[in-house]
Design a protein around this motif. Structure first.
Motif, PDB file in Angstrom:
ATOM      1  N   TYR A  76      53.334 -23.691 100.315  1.00 27.07           N
ATOM      2  CA  TYR A  76      52.876 -22.506 101.036  1.00 27.07           C
ATOM      3  C   TYR A  76      53.725 -22.191 102.271  1.00 27.07           C
ATOM      4  CZ  TYR A  76      48.829 -23.294  98.047  1.00 27.07           C
ATOM      5  OH  TYR A  76      48.021 -23.488  96.958  1.00 27.07           O
ATOM      6  N   GLU A  77      54.137 -23.206 102.975  1.00 25.34           N
ATOM      7  CA  GLU A  77      54.966 -22.963 104.159  1.00 25.34           C
ATOM      8  C   GLU A  77      56.296 -22.301 103.778  1.00 25.34           C
ATOM      9  OE1 GLU A  77      54.194 -23.114 107.149  1.00 25.34           O
ATOM     10  OE2 GLU A  77      52.435 -24.403 107.285  1.00 25.34           O
ATOM     11  N   ARG A  78      56.869 -22.749 102.653  1.00 23.85           N
ATOM     12  CA  ARG A  78      58.124 -22.157 102.193  1.00 23.85           C
ATOM     13  C   ARG A  78      57.918 -20.707 101.755  1.00 23.85           C
ATOM     14  NH1 ARG A  78      59.582 -26.990  99.294  1.00 23.85           N
ATOM     15  NH2 ARG A  78      59.456 -25.862  97.324  1.00 23.85           N
ATOM     16  N   VAL A  79      56.764 -20.426 101.165  1.00 21.66           N
ATOM     17  CA  VAL A  79      56.465 -19.054 100.761  1.00 21.66           C
ATOM     18  C   VAL A  79      56.446 -18.142 101.983  1.00 21.66           C
ATOM     19  CG1 VAL A  79      54.696 -17.523  99.801  1.00 21.66           C
ATOM     20  CG2 VAL A  79      55.193 -19.701  98.687  1.00 21.66           C
ATOM     21  N   LEU A  80      55.831 -18.609 103.063  1.00 21.94           N
ATOM     22  CA  LEU A  80      55.762 -17.801 104.285  1.00 21.94           C
ATOM     23  C   LEU A  80      57.146 -17.628 104.912  1.00 21.94           C
ATOM     24  CD1 LEU A  80      52.489 -19.267 105.837  1.00 21.94           C
ATOM     25  CD2 LEU A  80      52.780 -17.018 104.777  1.00 21.94           C
ATOM     26  N   THR A  81      57.910 -18.719 104.965  1.00 22.63           N
ATOM     27  CA  THR A  81      59.244 -18.655 105.577  1.00 22.63           C
ATOM     28  C   THR A  81      60.186 -17.782 104.760  1.00 22.63           C
ATOM     29  OG1 THR A  81      58.968 -20.862 106.526  1.00 22.63           O
ATOM     30  CG2 THR A  81      61.210 -20.013 106.356  1.00 22.63           C
ATOM     31  N   ASN A  82      60.267 -18.046 103.459  1.00 21.40           N
ATOM     32  CA  ASN A  82      61.170 -17.273 102.604  1.00 21.40           C
ATOM     33  C   ASN A  82      60.674 -15.839 102.418  1.00 21.40           C
ATOM     34  OD1 ASN A  82      62.749 -19.541 102.313  1.00 21.40           O
ATOM     35  ND2 ASN A  82      61.762 -20.190 100.417  1.00 21.40           N
TER      36      ASN A  82
ATOM     37  N   MET B 218      52.604 -13.995 100.274  1.00 21.15           N
ATOM     38  CA  MET B 218      52.396 -14.561 101.610  1.00 21.15           C
ATOM     39  C   MET B 218      50.916 -14.593 101.962  1.00 21.15           C
ATOM     40  SD  MET B 218      55.574 -12.747 103.640  1.00 21.15           S
ATOM     41  CE  MET B 218      55.208 -13.568 105.200  1.00 21.15           C
ATOM     42  N   LEU B 219      50.153 -13.579 101.533  1.00 28.21           N
ATOM     43  CA  LEU B 219      48.706 -13.574 101.763  1.00 28.21           C
ATOM     44  C   LEU B 219      48.055 -14.764 101.069  1.00 28.21           C
ATOM     45  CD1 LEU B 219      46.000 -12.312 102.624  1.00 28.21           C
ATOM     46  CD2 LEU B 219      46.140 -10.840 100.592  1.00 28.21           C
ATOM     47  N   ASN B 220      48.443 -15.027  99.838  1.00 26.56           N
ATOM     48  CA  ASN B 220      47.921 -16.181  99.112  1.00 26.56           C
ATOM     49  C   ASN B 220      48.238 -17.482  99.845  1.00 26.56           C
ATOM     50  OD1 ASN B 220      46.824 -15.726  96.089  1.00 26.56           O
ATOM     51  ND2 ASN B 220      48.209 -14.068  96.647  1.00 26.56           N
ATOM     52  N   ALA B 221      49.469 -17.591 100.350  1.00 23.03           N
ATOM     53  CA  ALA B 221      49.885 -18.817 101.034  1.00 23.03           C
ATOM     54  C   ALA B 221      49.122 -19.002 102.345  1.00 23.03           C
ATOM     55  CB  ALA B 221      51.388 -18.773 101.302  1.00 23.03           C
ATOM     56  N   ALA B 222      49.007 -17.928 103.131  1.00 23.33           N
ATOM     57  CA  ALA B 222      48.298 -18.029 104.410  1.00 23.33           C
ATOM     58  C   ALA B 222      46.831 -18.360 104.191  1.00 23.33           C
ATOM     59  CB  ALA B 222      48.439 -16.722 105.183  1.00 23.33           C
ATOM     60  N   TYR B 223      46.221 -17.752 103.192  1.00 20.84           N
ATOM     61  CA  TYR B 223      44.808 -18.035 102.903  1.00 20.84           C
ATOM     62  C   TYR B 223      44.628 -19.481 102.453  1.00 20.84           C
ATOM     63  CZ  TYR B 223      40.028 -16.977 101.421  1.00 20.84           C
ATOM     64  OH  TYR B 223      38.663 -16.959 101.299  1.00 20.84           O
ATOM     65  N   ALA B 224      45.571 -19.977 101.631  1.00 28.23           N
ATOM     66  CA  ALA B 224      45.489 -21.370 101.173  1.00 28.23           C
ATOM     67  C   ALA B 224      45.631 -22.351 102.330  1.00 28.23           C
ATOM     68  CB  ALA B 224      46.558 -21.633 100.126  1.00 28.23           C
ATOM     69  N   LEU B 225      46.400 -21.965 103.351  1.00 29.24           N
ATOM     70  CA  LEU B 225      46.568 -22.809 104.541  1.00 29.24           C
ATOM     71  C   LEU B 225      45.436 -22.606 105.549  1.00 29.24           C
ATOM     72  CD1 LEU B 225      50.411 -22.301 105.122  1.00 29.24           C
ATOM     73  CD2 LEU B 225      49.274 -24.380 104.319  1.00 29.24           C
TER      74      LEU B 225
ATOM     75  N   VAL C 195      43.877 -15.730 110.529  1.00 28.55           N
ATOM     76  CA  VAL C 195      44.470 -14.725 111.402  1.00 28.55           C
ATOM     77  C   VAL C 195      45.705 -14.114 110.744  1.00 28.55           C
ATOM     78  CG1 VAL C 195      45.581 -14.316 113.623  1.00 28.55           C
ATOM     79  CG2 VAL C 195      43.565 -15.798 113.496  1.00 28.55           C
ATOM     80  N   GLN C 196      46.592 -14.985 110.249  1.00 24.81           N
ATOM     81  CA  GLN C 196      47.798 -14.486 109.586  1.00 24.81           C
ATOM     82  C   GLN C 196      47.460 -13.791 108.273  1.00 24.81           C
ATOM     83  OE1 GLN C 196      52.325 -15.948 108.478  1.00 24.81           O
ATOM     84  NE2 GLN C 196      50.775 -17.493 108.846  1.00 24.81           N
ATOM     85  N   ALA C 197      46.462 -14.330 107.549  1.00 20.71           N
ATOM     86  CA  ALA C 197      46.067 -13.719 106.280  1.00 20.71           C
ATOM     87  C   ALA C 197      45.535 -12.307 106.506  1.00 20.71           C
ATOM     88  CB  ALA C 197      45.010 -14.581 105.593  1.00 20.71           C
ATOM     89  N   ARG C 198      44.729 -12.116 107.563  1.00 21.71           N
ATOM     90  CA  ARG C 198      44.202 -10.783 107.840  1.00 21.71           C
ATOM     91  C   ARG C 198      45.324  -9.823 108.236  1.00 21.71           C
ATOM     92  NH1 ARG C 198      39.378  -9.179 108.087  1.00 21.71           N
ATOM     93  NH2 ARG C 198      38.553 -11.295 108.212  1.00 21.71           N
TER      94      ARG C 198
END
Length: 276
Positions: A51-57, A79-86, A90-93
């Protein structure tokens, strides 16, 4: 001697144009291939729980100005999926709000996004519909709900369009107009190369003529090919100017979606306003 010098310059100019066109097309193909590979890579990282790589890339992919709206929305969905999984709500919204701002009608892919995240996204969309930009809907005027900002032109797009009209459009993902300009450019470029060769051949015929040869006719044939080559080169320059103008005007277009309330008819009307 002057004829040979003129012909040499003409061949050199046509060669430079052809080489530049090849470089531009290869650059466009390389960028298109890189962008096409970015989304499958992000999806693979999401399925691998990186998930972190999804957000970064994902942020790096979003930084590409030529990314299409559909691809941009898909990257935001990953990125929404990754932020929600983490559990970073705040970032997901914020990501969900960005998706709604880009396209209020966008629907997440149920094969990638879980029902819980889809409901989370739907909540952001309902909230945006109730309070556009956090302001109450006026009673007597239009309220802009979403707008597409003007696209900044990259210098390489302008240079590419100057070298091969249409290539700048292709790099900026205006594919339909880019293909039209590129086809016209290649046709004119082919004509330039053809008449450059004819100029060279007829020049040699004129220079090698001896005895009672018809020098006037030989020179007229050479001169006709020479003028046609130059006319096509001028047309190529004009095509470059038209392509640059069109590319610049497209970058200054904006689209806005507005909600308006009509007091005489208690209903919300959807307006599409285009600035061309």
């Amino acid at each position: 001697m002057n004829l040979e010098k003129t012909d040499r310059h003409g061949r050199h100019g046509a060669g430079v144009l052809l080489l530049s066109a090849a470089v531009v097309l290869l650059t466009w193909i390389g960028e298109a291939a890189g962008q096409a590979a970015a989304l499958p890579a992000l999806e693979a990282e999401l399925k691998a729980f990186a998930y972190e790589r999804v957000l970064t890339n994902g942020r790096a992919t979003l930084a590409q100005e030529a990314l299409s709206l559909v691809d941009r929305l898909r990257v935001l969905e990953y990125m929404l999926n990754a932020a929600y999984a983490l559990q970073d709500t705040v970032q997901a919204r914020r990501l969900a709000d960005d998706m709604v701002a880009l396209s209020p009608t966008f629907e997440p892919d149920a094969r990638i996004t879980s029902p819980k995240i889809i409901e989370f996204y739907a909540h952001s969309r309902r909230r945006a519909a109730r309070q556009p930009h956090g302001r109450a809907l006026p009673q007597d005027s239009s309220q802009v709900m979403w707008s597409q900002p003007r696209v900044a032109l990259r210098t390489e797009y302008l240079l590419a369009s100057l070298v091969l009209p249409g290539s700048g459009h292709l790099l900026a993902r205006h594919n339909k107009k880019g293909l039209v300009f590129s086809a016209a450019s290649l046709a004119v470029l082919g004509g330039i190369l053809h008449y450059a060769r004819q100029t060279r051949v007829r020049e040699r015929e004129y220079l090698r003529a001896t005895g009672e040869a018809d020098y006037d006719r030989l020179y007229a044939r050479y001169n006709a090919a020479y003028k046609r080559r130059n006319a096509l080169m001028a047309g190529y320059g004009l095509l470059s100017v038209l392509a640059l103008y069109d590319l610049h005007s497209r970058a200054n277009r904006s689209v806005a979606v507005a909600l308006a309330y009509e007091p005489s008819a208690p209903q919300l009307l959807l307006h599409l306003n285009k600035s061309w």
